[in-house]
Design a protein around this motif. Sequence first.
Motif, mmCIF file in Angstrom:
data_model
loop_
_atom_site.group_PDB
_atom_site.id
_atom_site.type_symbol
_atom_site.label_atom_id
_atom_site.label_comp_id
_atom_site.label_asym_id
_atom_site.label_seq_id
_atom_site.Cartn_x
_atom_site.Cartn_y
_atom_site.Cartn_z
ATOM 1 N N MET A 1 -1.214 14.593 -5.340
ATOM 2 C CA MET A 1 -0.847 13.192 -5.437
ATOM 3 C C MET A 1 0.306 12.914 -4.485
ATOM 4 O O MET A 1 1.299 13.628 -4.499
ATOM 5 N N THR A 2 0.168 11.889 -3.694
ATOM 6 C CA THR A 2 1.193 11.498 -2.742
ATOM 7 C C THR A 2 1.674 10.089 -3.056
ATOM 8 O O THR A 2 0.865 9.197 -3.287
ATOM 9 N N LEU A 3 2.993 9.915 -3.059
ATOM 10 C CA LEU A 3 3.578 8.580 -3.123
ATOM 11 C C LEU A 3 4.020 8.231 -1.719
ATOM 12 O O LEU A 3 4.653 9.038 -1.046
ATOM 13 N N ARG A 4 3.687 7.032 -1.284
ATOM 14 C CA ARG A 4 4.058 6.601 0.055
ATOM 15 C C ARG A 4 4.220 5.096 0.080
ATOM 16 O O ARG A 4 3.825 4.390 -0.855
ATOM 17 N N VAL A 5 4.762 4.596 1.172
ATOM 18 C CA VAL A 5 4.927 3.158 1.358
ATOM 19 C C VAL A 5 3.562 2.542 1.676
ATOM 20 O O VAL A 5 2.758 3.118 2.415
ATOM 21 N N TYR A 6 3.325 1.384 1.119
ATOM 22 C CA TYR A 6 2.106 0.622 1.356
ATOM 23 C C TYR A 6 1.893 0.394 2.852
ATOM 24 O O TYR A 6 2.842 0.139 3.591
ATOM 25 N N GLN A 7 0.638 0.454 3.267
ATOM 26 C CA GLN A 7 0.234 0.132 4.637
ATOM 27 C C GLN A 7 -0.807 -0.992 4.584
ATOM 28 O O GLN A 7 -1.588 -1.063 3.630
ATOM 29 N N PRO A 8 -0.862 -1.868 5.589
ATOM 30 C CA PRO A 8 -1.818 -2.984 5.560
ATOM 31 C C PRO A 8 -3.268 -2.572 5.310
ATOM 32 O O PRO A 8 -4.016 -3.319 4.659
ATOM 33 N N ALA A 9 -3.661 -1.402 5.740
ATOM 34 C CA ALA A 9 -5.038 -0.944 5.506
ATOM 35 C C ALA A 9 -5.328 -0.683 4.029
ATOM 36 O O ALA A 9 -6.490 -0.554 3.632
ATOM 37 N N ASP A 10 -4.281 -0.645 3.201
ATOM 38 C CA ASP A 10 -4.438 -0.394 1.763
ATOM 39 C C ASP A 10 -4.833 -1.637 0.974
ATOM 40 O O ASP A 10 -5.159 -1.543 -0.211
ATOM 41 N N GLU A 11 -4.785 -2.805 1.590
ATOM 42 C CA GLU A 11 -4.881 -4.060 0.841
ATOM 43 C C GLU A 11 -6.088 -4.156 -0.084
ATOM 44 O O GLU A 11 -5.948 -4.463 -1.269
#
Length: 138
Positions: free
Chosen positions: A1-11
Amino acid sequence: MTLRVYQPADESAVVALWRACDLVRPWNDPHKDIARKLLVQPELFLVAENAAGIVGTAMAGYDGHRGWLYYLAVAPGAQRLALGRRLVAEVERLLLAMGCPKINLQVRNTNVGVISFYEKLGFTADASASLGKRLIPD
C-alpha cells in the motif's frame, strides 16, 4: 500500500471511490471539488494505492488557524484494514508540520459507524453548530 499525493490522472478513480463510499451529494460536484482543491494546498490531497488501484483518499486543508479533513474514503473491500487510520495519521503529520494546532471534520450525525471510527482515533464532538452558506452553486 502506498500513500501519495493526488495526481490529475487519478480523477476518475477517485470520484468512483467517493461514489462507492456514498460521499457524493447532488449539491457538491466531485470534479469541481477536486479542481478547487488543486488550486489550494494540493499537497494535502492524498490517495492510497495498491495493486488494484486507488483504494483510499484524504483531502485536508489548513487556514492558519484550524486544519480540516474532508473526503476520507476507503474502498468498501479495503475497510477495517487500518487504511483509514493510516490516512488520518498522515494528514495529522502533514498538518502538524505546518504548525496546525487542531483538526476539524464534519460527519453526518446519522453516520454512527464513522463517528465511532473517529472517536477511536481521539476525535471528540465539539459543542458547536455547523453552519454553511453556498457561494457558488454546483
